[in-house]
Enzyme design. Structure first.
Site, mmCIF file in Angstrom:
data_model
loop_
_atom_site.group_PDB
_atom_site.id
_atom_site.type_symbol
_atom_site.label_atom_id
_atom_site.label_comp_id
_atom_site.label_asym_id
_atom_site.label_seq_id
_atom_site.Cartn_x
_atom_site.Cartn_y
_atom_site.Cartn_z
ATOM 1 N N HIS A 23 -9.153 -3.902 -1.865
ATOM 2 C CA HIS A 23 -8.170 -3.126 -1.102
ATOM 3 C C HIS A 23 -8.570 -1.645 -1.044
ATOM 4 C CE1 HIS A 23 -3.797 -2.159 -0.032
ATOM 5 N NE2 HIS A 23 -4.291 -0.974 -0.334
ATOM 6 N N GLU A 24 -8.923 -1.079 -2.213
ATOM 7 C CA GLU A 24 -9.242 0.357 -2.256
ATOM 8 C C GLU A 24 -10.563 0.671 -1.553
ATOM 9 O OE1 GLU A 24 -6.854 2.158 -2.961
ATOM 10 O OE2 GLU A 24 -5.657 0.651 -3.996
ATOM 11 N N HIS A 44 -10.116 0.993 2.051
ATOM 12 C CA HIS A 44 -9.630 2.318 2.458
ATOM 13 C C HIS A 44 -10.781 3.255 2.767
ATOM 14 C CE1 HIS A 44 -5.275 2.422 2.164
ATOM 15 N NE2 HIS A 44 -5.280 1.849 0.970
ATOM 16 N N CYS A 76 0.864 -1.190 0.000
ATOM 17 C CA CYS A 76 0.000 0.000 0.000
ATOM 18 C C CYS A 76 0.894 1.231 0.000
ATOM 19 C CB CYS A 76 -0.876 -0.031 1.256
ATOM 20 S SG CYS A 76 -1.979 1.383 1.402
#
Ligand code: CO
Length: 162
Positions: A130-131, A134, A88
Site C-alpha cells: 500500500h505505502e 503511494h 488510507c
C-alpha cells in the site's frame, strides 16, 4: 504538517529516490512522517501524503514504528494472494477490499543509510504494498475489487478530482 486528502495532486505523482539520507532536513521530515502516522493511528504513511514527492515511508511494524528510505519490492509471492479490507489516511472513512501478494521481500535504506532487506507476510506485506504504491502515485481505490464503506464520500471526492 498535515496529511493531504485526495484529490490532492501530489498523491498522483511518482516520487523521486532519496539521495542523501544523512541530510538533517530529511531526517526531520522522516521523524515528522513517523510522528504523524502515530498521531493518526495509521499502520503506515508515505511522504507524498505530507506533501513530499520522495521515496520515504513510515510503517508500524512489530519492532516499532520504522522509517524506510527507497523501499523496493524485489520479490513477491506471485500466486499467493490475499484479499482484505484497506483504508488510507488520505481517503478518510473510505474502505475497500484489495487483493495483495501474501509475501513480499523489500529492500530499503535505514536511517543510518545502510542498505537492508526484510521479508514481510500478511498484514505487514499488505502495508508495504500500500505505502510503496503511494510512491508510484497509486491509491487503494485504483485496485479495490469492492468498496465496503464510504460510497457517498468517495463519489464526492471523485467528483472533485475531475
Ligand atoms: Co494510504
Amino acid at each position: 504538517m498535515e496529511i493531504l486528502i485526495y484529490p490532492a495532486k501530489i498523491l498522483r505523482n511518482k516520487s523521486k529516490k532519496v539521495k542523501n539520507i544523512s541530510d538533517s532536513q530529511l531526517k526531520d521530515l522522516a521523524s515528522e512522517l513517523k510522528r504523524l502516522m502515530v498521531e493518526k493511528d495509521g499502520l503506515g504513511l508515505a511522504a507524498p501524503q505530507i506533501g513530499h514527492s520522495i521515496r520515504l515511508i513510515a510503517i508500524n511494524t512489530k519492532k516499532g514504528d520504522q522509517i524506510f528510505f527507497n523501499p523496493k519490492i524485489y520479490w513477491r509471492s506471485f500466486f499467493r494472494k490475499e484479499s482484505a479490507e484497506e483504508g488510507c489516511l488520505s481517503l478518510p472513512d473510505i474502505f475497500g477490499t484489495v487483493k495483495r501478494h501474501k509475501i513480499v521481500w523489500v529492500s530499503y535504506f535505514d536511517l543510518q543509510g545502510k542498505k537492508r532487506k526484510l521479508k514481510a507476510a500478511g498484514l505487514l506485506a499488505r502495508v508495504f504494498q500500500h505505502e510503496i504504491d503511494h510512491l508510484n502515485g497509486k491509491l487503494f481505490i485504483d485496485k479495490m475489487t469492492k468498496l465496503t464503506k464510504g460510497q457517498d464520500l468517495l463519489d464526492k471526492l471523485l467528483k472533485n478530482a475531475k
